[in-house]
Design a protein around this motif. Sequence first.
Motif, PDB file in Angstrom:
ATOM      1  N   SER A   4       0.841  -1.186   0.000  1.00  0.00           N
ATOM      2  CA  SER A   4       0.000   0.000   0.000  1.00  0.00           C
ATOM      3  C   SER A   4       0.881   1.243   0.000  1.00  0.00           C
ATOM      4  O   SER A   4       1.911   1.287   0.671  1.00  0.00           O
ATOM      5  CB  SER A   4      -0.885   0.000   1.242  1.00  0.00           C
ATOM      6  N   THR A   5       0.477   2.247  -0.737  1.00  0.00           N
ATOM      7  CA  THR A   5       1.221   3.500  -0.737  1.00  0.00           C
ATOM      8  C   THR A   5       0.559   4.565   0.122  1.00  0.00           C
ATOM      9  O   THR A   5       1.073   5.664   0.244  1.00  0.00           O
ATOM     10  CB  THR A   5       1.401   4.038  -2.174  1.00  0.00           C
ATOM     11  N   GLY A  51      -2.048  -4.299   2.941  1.00  0.00           N
ATOM     12  CA  GLY A  51      -2.166  -3.013   3.613  1.00  0.00           C
ATOM     13  C   GLY A  51      -1.401  -2.956   4.913  1.00  0.00           C
ATOM     14  O   GLY A  51      -0.904  -3.969   5.407  1.00  0.00           O
ATOM     15  N   TRP A 134     -10.174  -3.307  -5.449  1.00  0.00           N
ATOM     16  CA  TRP A 134      -9.148  -3.667  -6.428  1.00  0.00           C
ATOM     17  C   TRP A 134      -9.585  -4.820  -7.314  1.00  0.00           C
ATOM     18  O   TRP A 134      -8.983  -5.081  -8.346  1.00  0.00           O
ATOM     19  CB  TRP A 134      -7.837  -4.018  -5.741  1.00  0.00           C
TER      20      TRP A 134
END
Length: 138
Positions: A4-5, A51, A134
Amino acid sequence: MSASTIIPALRYADAPAAIEWLCNVLGCTKHAVYANADGTIAHAELALGGGMIMLGSAKDDVHGKRFKSPDEVGGVETRSAYVVVADADAVYAKAHAAGAVIVREIQNTDYGSREFAISDPEGHSWSVGTYDPWKAQG
C-alpha cells in the motif's frame, strides 16, 4: 503481495494494548514494533494483506498535542478505516467475542459486500467487509 502507498497512522494512549487488540480482533500481524524503555511504543507497523497501519503511543509534545483519541472528544472522529477481509462473519465473531463496540451490525450491501463496523477500545472506527475495490465485483 503488493504494498500500500497510503498508510494510516494513529496514536493510542495504550499502544501496546491497541496492537494486541488489532492483531487478535482484525487479524493484523506485527511487521515491526519499536518500544521505548518505559514500555510505550515509539513506532509500530501492523500488516494485513497488502495493507498496513502505523501507530504509536500518544505523546505530549508539539506534534502529539494535535492528535486526540475519539474517547477524549466525546466519541467524535474525523477518519475511519476500511479493512478488506475474506470472511466478514469470522472477523465479526472475533470482534464480538472480544467485546468490541459494534457500531453497525453485520449486513449485506447493495454493492456486494458483507460488512460491519466496530470501535476499538479507544474509540477509533473500523469498518470490516468483503468489498475489495481492487477486484471486479459481481
